[in-house]
Scaffold this motif. Structure first.
Motif, PDB file in Angstrom:
ATOM      1  N   SER A  32      22.749  27.133  29.664  1.00 52.83           N
ATOM      2  CA  SER A  32      23.453  26.519  30.788  1.00 52.83           C
ATOM      3  C   SER A  32      24.679  27.318  31.208  1.00 52.83           C
ATOM      4  O   SER A  32      25.332  26.973  32.187  1.00 52.83           O
ATOM      5  CB  SER A  32      23.858  25.083  30.440  1.00 52.83           C
ATOM      6  OG  SER A  32      24.789  25.072  29.378  1.00 52.83           O
ATOM      7  N   LEU A  33      24.991  28.387  30.486  1.00 53.74           N
ATOM      8  CA  LEU A  33      26.182  29.175  30.799  1.00 53.74           C
ATOM      9  C   LEU A  33      26.225  29.657  32.253  1.00 53.74           C
ATOM     10  O   LEU A  33      27.284  29.587  32.884  1.00 53.74           O
ATOM     11  CB  LEU A  33      26.325  30.341  29.833  1.00 53.74           C
ATOM     12  CG  LEU A  33      27.617  31.145  29.926  1.00 53.74           C
ATOM     13  CD1 LEU A  33      28.832  30.248  29.756  1.00 53.74           C
ATOM     14  CD2 LEU A  33      27.630  32.244  28.886  1.00 53.74           C
ATOM     15  N   PRO A  34      25.105  30.116  32.809  1.00 53.46           N
ATOM     16  CA  PRO A  34      25.179  30.554  34.210  1.00 53.46           C
ATOM     17  C   PRO A  34      25.631  29.440  35.157  1.00 53.46           C
ATOM     18  O   PRO A  34      26.197  29.718  36.208  1.00 53.46           O
ATOM     19  CB  PRO A  34      23.747  30.991  34.520  1.00 53.46           C
ATOM     20  CG  PRO A  34      23.172  31.372  33.198  1.00 53.46           C
ATOM     21  CD  PRO A  34      23.795  30.409  32.219  1.00 53.46           C
ATOM     22  N   SER A  37      29.575  27.722  33.487  1.00 55.01           N
ATOM     23  CA  SER A  37      30.743  28.594  33.320  1.00 55.01           C
ATOM     24  C   SER A  37      31.862  28.202  34.280  1.00 55.01           C
ATOM     25  O   SER A  37      33.028  28.426  33.994  1.00 55.01           O
ATOM     26  CB  SER A  37      30.363  30.062  33.500  1.00 55.01           C
ATOM     27  OG  SER A  37      29.811  30.286  34.776  1.00 55.01           O
ATOM     28  N   ARG A  38      31.514  27.575  35.369  1.00 57.12           N
ATOM     29  CA  ARG A  38      32.555  27.134  36.313  1.00 57.12           C
ATOM     30  C   ARG A  38      33.338  25.922  35.797  1.00 57.12           C
ATOM     31  O   ARG A  38      34.341  25.524  36.382  1.00 57.12           O
ATOM     32  CB  ARG A  38      31.938  26.839  37.673  1.00 57.12           C
ATOM     33  CG  ARG A  38      30.957  25.718  37.621  1.00 57.12           C
ATOM     34  CD  ARG A  38      30.244  25.510  38.934  1.00 57.12           C
ATOM     35  NE  ARG A  38      28.956  24.901  38.641  1.00 57.12           N
ATOM     36  CZ  ARG A  38      27.896  25.039  39.363  1.00 57.12           C
ATOM     37  NH1 ARG A  38      27.924  25.751  40.451  1.00 57.12           N
ATOM     38  NH2 ARG A  38      26.782  24.452  39.021  1.00 57.12           N
ATOM     39  N   LEU A  39      32.893  25.355  34.674  1.00 56.99           N
ATOM     40  CA  LEU A  39      33.581  24.198  34.089  1.00 56.99           C
ATOM     41  C   LEU A  39      34.697  24.594  33.129  1.00 56.99           C
ATOM     42  O   LEU A  39      35.331  23.736  32.522  1.00 56.99           O
ATOM     43  CB  LEU A  39      32.569  23.313  33.342  1.00 56.99           C
ATOM     44  CG  LEU A  39      31.450  22.724  34.177  1.00 56.99           C
ATOM     45  CD1 LEU A  39      30.468  21.977  33.278  1.00 56.99           C
ATOM     46  CD2 LEU A  39      31.995  21.816  35.249  1.00 56.99           C
ATOM     47  N   TRP A  40      34.952  25.898  33.008  1.00 53.83           N
ATOM     48  CA  TRP A  40      35.914  26.354  32.006  1.00 53.83           C
ATOM     49  C   TRP A  40      37.277  25.691  32.099  1.00 53.83           C
ATOM     50  O   TRP A  40      37.873  25.408  31.055  1.00 53.83           O
ATOM     51  CB  TRP A  40      36.031  27.876  31.992  1.00 53.83           C
ATOM     52  CG  TRP A  40      36.676  28.505  33.180  1.00 53.83           C
ATOM     53  CD1 TRP A  40      36.062  29.068  34.260  1.00 53.83           C
ATOM     54  CD2 TRP A  40      38.072  28.655  33.408  1.00 53.83           C
ATOM     55  NE1 TRP A  40      36.973  29.550  35.147  1.00 53.83           N
ATOM     56  CE2 TRP A  40      38.228  29.304  34.646  1.00 53.83           C
ATOM     57  CE3 TRP A  40      39.215  28.305  32.702  1.00 53.83           C
ATOM     58  CZ2 TRP A  40      39.478  29.607  35.183  1.00 53.83           C
ATOM     59  CZ3 TRP A  40      40.456  28.598  33.240  1.00 53.83           C
ATOM     60  CH2 TRP A  40      40.575  29.247  34.463  1.00 53.83           C
ATOM     61  N   PRO A  41      37.833  25.395  33.292  1.00 57.74           N
ATOM     62  CA  PRO A  41      39.166  24.766  33.294  1.00 57.74           C
ATOM     63  C   PRO A  41      39.158  23.408  32.587  1.00 57.74           C
ATOM     64  O   PRO A  41      40.101  23.055  31.883  1.00 57.74           O
ATOM     65  CB  PRO A  41      39.509  24.611  34.775  1.00 57.74           C
ATOM     66  CG  PRO A  41      38.641  25.602  35.486  1.00 57.74           C
ATOM     67  CD  PRO A  41      37.381  25.673  34.660  1.00 57.74           C
TER      68      PRO A  41
END
Length: 94
Positions: A32-34, A37-41
């Motif tokens: 699911s990283l692709p 990854s936008r969930l990092w904050p």
């Protein structure tokens, strides 16, 4: 772009029980990283809150708390700068 090629089970956090490589199609399907990854904050915010809670509970020493907070700050800076080394074998942002 993140590459999701064949990988040995030993590269996976959960791979200790397996002896054969993960099929590339299965690796792509479960990664699911692709996407996340936008969930990092939000993930970093949760990690910071958890570190503070562990410190307040006395599970972490003041030194451990400080080291973890500094490490999370470094990760934050790398993510903001776009230099964080995302590793496909880890599959997700967590």
């Amino acid at each position: 772009m993140l590459e999701m090629g064949p990988s040995s089970p030993s590269q996976k956090p959960w791979g200790g029980r397996f002896t054969e490589a993960v099929h590339p199609a299965a690796a792509r399907f479960t990664a699911s990283l692709p996407f996340d990854s936008r969930l990092w904050p939000y993930d970093l915010a949760g990690s910071r809150a958890w570190v503070r809670a562990l410190g307040r509970a006395g599970i972490l020493t003041a030194e451990e708390l400080d080291r973890l907070q500094k490490g999370l700050d470094e990760i934050d800076q790398e993510l903001r700068a776009g230099t964080f080394p995302f590793r496909g074998e880890l599959e997700d942002i967590h």
